[in-house]
Design a protein around this motif. Structure first.
Motif, PDB file in Angstrom:
ATOM      1  N   PRO A  15       0.792  -1.229   0.000  1.00 16.67           N
ATOM      2  CA  PRO A  15       0.000   0.000   0.000  1.00 16.67           C
ATOM      3  C   PRO A  15       0.826   1.282   0.000  1.00 16.67           C
ATOM      4  O   PRO A  15       0.266   2.367   0.119  1.00 16.67           O
ATOM      5  N   TYR A  16       2.154   1.171  -0.119  1.00 19.70           N
ATOM      6  CA  TYR A  16       2.994   2.362  -0.180  1.00 19.70           C
ATOM      7  C   TYR A  16       2.795   3.072  -1.516  1.00 19.70           C
ATOM      8  O   TYR A  16       2.405   2.470  -2.516  1.00 19.70           O
ATOM      9  N   ILE A  17       3.136   4.361  -1.546  1.00 19.38           N
ATOM     10  CA  ILE A  17       2.929   5.140  -2.761  1.00 19.38           C
ATOM     11  C   ILE A  17       3.842   4.688  -3.896  1.00 19.38           C
ATOM     12  O   ILE A  17       3.557   4.978  -5.061  1.00 19.38           O
ATOM     13  N   ASN A  18       4.921   3.960  -3.572  1.00 14.27           N
ATOM     14  CA  ASN A  18       5.794   3.515  -4.662  1.00 14.27           C
ATOM     15  C   ASN A  18       5.122   2.477  -5.553  1.00 14.27           C
ATOM     16  O   ASN A  18       5.629   2.172  -6.635  1.00 14.27           O
ATOM     17  N   CYS A  19       3.979   1.936  -5.128  1.00 12.61           N
ATOM     18  CA  CYS A  19       3.232   1.011  -5.981  1.00 12.61           C
ATOM     19  C   CYS A  19       2.128   1.702  -6.763  1.00 12.61           C
ATOM     20  O   CYS A  19       1.471   1.052  -7.591  1.00 12.61           O
ATOM     21  N   TYR A  20       1.917   2.979  -6.542  1.00 14.64           N
ATOM     22  CA  TYR A  20       0.866   3.689  -7.280  1.00 14.64           C
ATOM     23  C   TYR A  20       1.032   3.554  -8.800  1.00 14.64           C
ATOM     24  O   TYR A  20       0.040   3.344  -9.508  1.00 14.64           O
ATOM     25  N   PRO A  21       2.255   3.698  -9.347  1.00 15.32           N
ATOM     26  CA  PRO A  21       2.370   3.604 -10.801  1.00 15.32           C
ATOM     27  C   PRO A  21       1.983   2.243 -11.375  1.00 15.32           C
ATOM     28  O   PRO A  21       1.628   2.150 -12.552  1.00 15.32           O
ATOM     29  N   VAL A  22       2.041   1.183 -10.575  1.00 18.20           N
ATOM     30  CA  VAL A  22       1.691  -0.140 -11.087  1.00 18.20           C
ATOM     31  C   VAL A  22       0.198  -0.420 -10.952  1.00 18.20           C
ATOM     32  O   VAL A  22      -0.403  -1.051 -11.828  1.00 18.20           O
ATOM     33  N   TYR A  23      -0.423   0.068  -9.893  1.00 20.44           N
ATOM     34  CA  TYR A  23      -1.821  -0.266  -9.638  1.00 20.44           C
ATOM     35  C   TYR A  23      -2.784   0.890  -9.888  1.00 20.44           C
ATOM     36  O   TYR A  23      -4.000   0.717  -9.771  1.00 20.44           O
ATOM     37  N   GLY A  24      -2.262   2.074 -10.237  1.00 22.84           N
ATOM     38  CA  GLY A  24      -3.113   3.255 -10.368  1.00 22.84           C
ATOM     39  C   GLY A  24      -4.223   3.103 -11.383  1.00 22.84           C
ATOM     40  O   GLY A  24      -5.382   3.480 -11.136  1.00 22.84           O
ATOM     41  N   ALA A  25      -3.938   2.557 -12.557  1.00 22.56           N
ATOM     42  CA  ALA A  25      -4.962   2.400 -13.594  1.00 22.56           C
ATOM     43  C   ALA A  25      -5.962   1.320 -13.222  1.00 22.56           C
ATOM     44  O   ALA A  25      -7.150   1.404 -13.589  1.00 22.56           O
ATOM     45  N   ILE A  26      -5.510   0.308 -12.496  1.00 28.96           N
ATOM     46  CA  ILE A  26      -6.420  -0.742 -12.021  1.00 28.96           C
ATOM     47  C   ILE A  26      -7.384  -0.155 -11.000  1.00 28.96           C
ATOM     48  O   ILE A  26      -8.600  -0.379 -11.055  1.00 28.96           O
ATOM     49  N   ASP A  27      -6.877   0.625 -10.061  1.00 30.84           N
ATOM     50  CA  ASP A  27      -7.720   1.248  -9.047  1.00 30.84           C
ATOM     51  C   ASP A  27      -8.766   2.176  -9.663  1.00 30.84           C
ATOM     52  O   ASP A  27      -9.867   2.326  -9.132  1.00 30.84           O
ATOM     53  N   ARG A  28      -8.413   2.806 -10.770  1.00 32.88           N
ATOM     54  CA  ARG A  28      -9.323   3.759 -11.423  1.00 32.88           C
ATOM     55  C   ARG A  28     -10.251   3.097 -12.434  1.00 32.88           C
ATOM     56  O   ARG A  28     -11.047   3.778 -13.081  1.00 32.88           O
ATOM     57  N   GLY A  29     -10.133   1.790 -12.605  1.00 28.68           N
ATOM     58  CA  GLY A  29     -10.988   1.094 -13.559  1.00 28.68           C
ATOM     59  C   GLY A  29     -10.577   1.291 -15.006  1.00 28.68           C
ATOM     60  O   GLY A  29     -11.319   0.920 -15.923  1.00 28.68           O
ATOM     61  N   ILE A  30      -9.402   1.866 -15.222  1.00 24.58           N
ATOM     62  CA  ILE A  30      -8.919   2.086 -16.590  1.00 24.58           C
ATOM     63  C   ILE A  30      -8.409   0.784 -17.190  1.00 24.58           C
ATOM     64  O   ILE A  30      -8.561   0.524 -18.390  1.00 24.58           O
ATOM     65  N   VAL A  31      -7.791  -0.030 -16.358  1.00 25.34           N
ATOM     66  CA  VAL A  31      -7.325  -1.358 -16.764  1.00 25.34           C
ATOM     67  C   VAL A  31      -8.075  -2.393 -15.936  1.00 25.34           C
ATOM     68  O   VAL A  31      -8.158  -2.277 -14.708  1.00 25.34           O
ATOM     69  N   ASP A  32      -8.613  -3.385 -16.602  1.00 22.04           N
ATOM     70  CA  ASP A  32      -9.377  -4.429 -15.926  1.00 22.04           C
ATOM     71  C   ASP A  32      -8.438  -5.542 -15.483  1.00 22.04           C
ATOM     72  O   ASP A  32      -7.604  -6.016 -16.262  1.00 22.04           O
ATOM     73  N   LEU A  33      -8.559  -5.937 -14.218  1.00 20.91           N
ATOM     74  CA  LEU A  33      -7.759  -7.038 -13.686  1.00 20.91           C
ATOM     75  C   LEU A  33      -8.704  -8.008 -12.997  1.00 20.91           C
ATOM     76  O   LEU A  33      -9.339  -7.657 -11.989  1.00 20.91           O
ATOM     77  N   GLU A  34      -8.816  -9.205 -13.545  1.00 20.51           N
ATOM     78  CA  GLU A  34      -9.730 -10.201 -12.986  1.00 20.51           C
ATOM     79  C   GLU A  34      -9.064 -10.880 -11.794  1.00 20.51           C
ATOM     80  O   GLU A  34      -8.635 -12.028 -11.866  1.00 20.51           O
ATOM     81  N   ALA A  35      -8.983 -10.128 -10.687  1.00 20.81           N
ATOM     82  CA  ALA A  35      -8.328 -10.649  -9.495  1.00 20.81           C
ATOM     83  C   ALA A  35      -8.737  -9.798  -8.305  1.00 20.81           C
ATOM     84  O   ALA A  35      -9.216  -8.675  -8.460  1.00 20.81           O
ATOM     85  N   ARG A  36      -8.537 -10.341  -7.129  1.00 15.60           N
ATOM     86  CA  ARG A  36      -8.751  -9.574  -5.900  1.00 15.60           C
ATOM     87  C   ARG A  36      -7.398  -9.100  -5.383  1.00 15.60           C
ATOM     88  O   ARG A  36      -6.486  -9.906  -5.200  1.00 15.60           O
TER      89      ARG A  36
END
Length: 275
Positions: free
Chosen positions: A7-28
């Protein structure tokens, strides 16, 4: 499928589009500090996760590396820092609190004390998240290893407590001339390859979006931590989220040094196959 996320900000660039629904990831997505995700992967509770580089090396027969995905630096990392009341070379027999949240950072710190600073401190495991630092005066320690968001906050707001500050990414670069890889993404070898490839493609697509939208992510990081937006932007832009030949060279050099000291078994880098 369950995928681990720091949950650190250094992971924002990897998960940012997933969190925003821009990229779909079929996973929890499952959040946890690095050592928690290491433990969950080792227990088979996650299918794919970002893990400490050392976790991969300690159990490489269990994991497959995801290509072109890591958290690396080639110089200062800004979020893996040793804060000290005295020069690092003068910390022999002094207490150094090391974060329970990170395996790779502690291993790198031990190498630096042994080979660069030539000191033998007493390492004391401790908590080093933001609330822990605010509530602690470190009366029983001369130095503290801090990682992630807490390192950025401490570096921005509490430097007067520690006149000596060492960026471990820069120290590694000065010592070896190599980039340093702090974290990698891995899949369990038991994970279905096709499903893992789909997840990997989603993570890469989200990473690519993140790198193209760093100002937006820096603003989000500022809101999450209170650290100046410009500092957050400089921090995120200074990290590398790929796994190029130079980064692989730095990673294998780190593993070589740990293997020589009996810290990890000998092994190989094995990647998720294309099919």
């Amino acid at each position: 499928m369950k995928i681990g996320r720091i949950p650190y900000i250094n992971c924002y660039p990897v998960y940012g589009a997933i969190d925003r629904g821009i990229v779909d990831l079929e996973a929890r997505l499952v959040d946890g500090v690095p050592t928690d995700l290491n433990r969950r992967m080792a227990a088979g509770e996650l299918d794919i996760s970002v893990v400490s580089a050392v976790e991969y090396a300690r159990d490489a027969d269990r994991y497959l590396l995801l290509p072109d995905l890591a958290i690396s630096c080639d110089g200062p990392v800004r979020s893996v820092m040793l804060f000290s009341r005295r020069p690092a070379s003068e910390l022999t027999l002094r207490n150094v609190v090391v974060s329970r949240s990170s395996m790779t950072s502690v291993a790198l710190l031990e190498l630096l004390f042994e080979s660069v600073w030539r000191a033998r401190p007493r390492f004391v495991a401790g908590d080093a998240e933001i609330p822990d630092l605010i509530d602690s005066d470190d009366a029983d320690a001369d130095a503290r290893l801090v990682i992630g968001d807490a390192a950025l906050v401490l570096g921005s707001n509490h430097r007067e407590r520690y006149p000596y500050v060492y960026d471990l990414g820069q120290m590694w670069k000065d010592w070896t001339g190599q980039p340093f890889v702090f974290a990698v993404w891995v899949a369990q070898r038991t994970t279905d390859v096709k499903e893992a490839l789909v997840a990997h493609a989603g993570l890469i697509a989200s990473r690519n979006w993140g790198l193209a939208n760093l100002p937006e992510l820096a603003a989000q990081a500022h809101r999450a931590t209170g650290v100046n937006r410009e500092v957050c932007a400089e921090y995120l832009s200074g990290l590398d989220y790929g796994l190029s030949y130079p980064h692989l060279a730095g990673l294998t050099e780190f593993y070589r040094r740990l293997f020589e000291r009996g810290k990890i078994p000998n092994g190989t880098l094995t990647f998720l196959p294309a099919a």
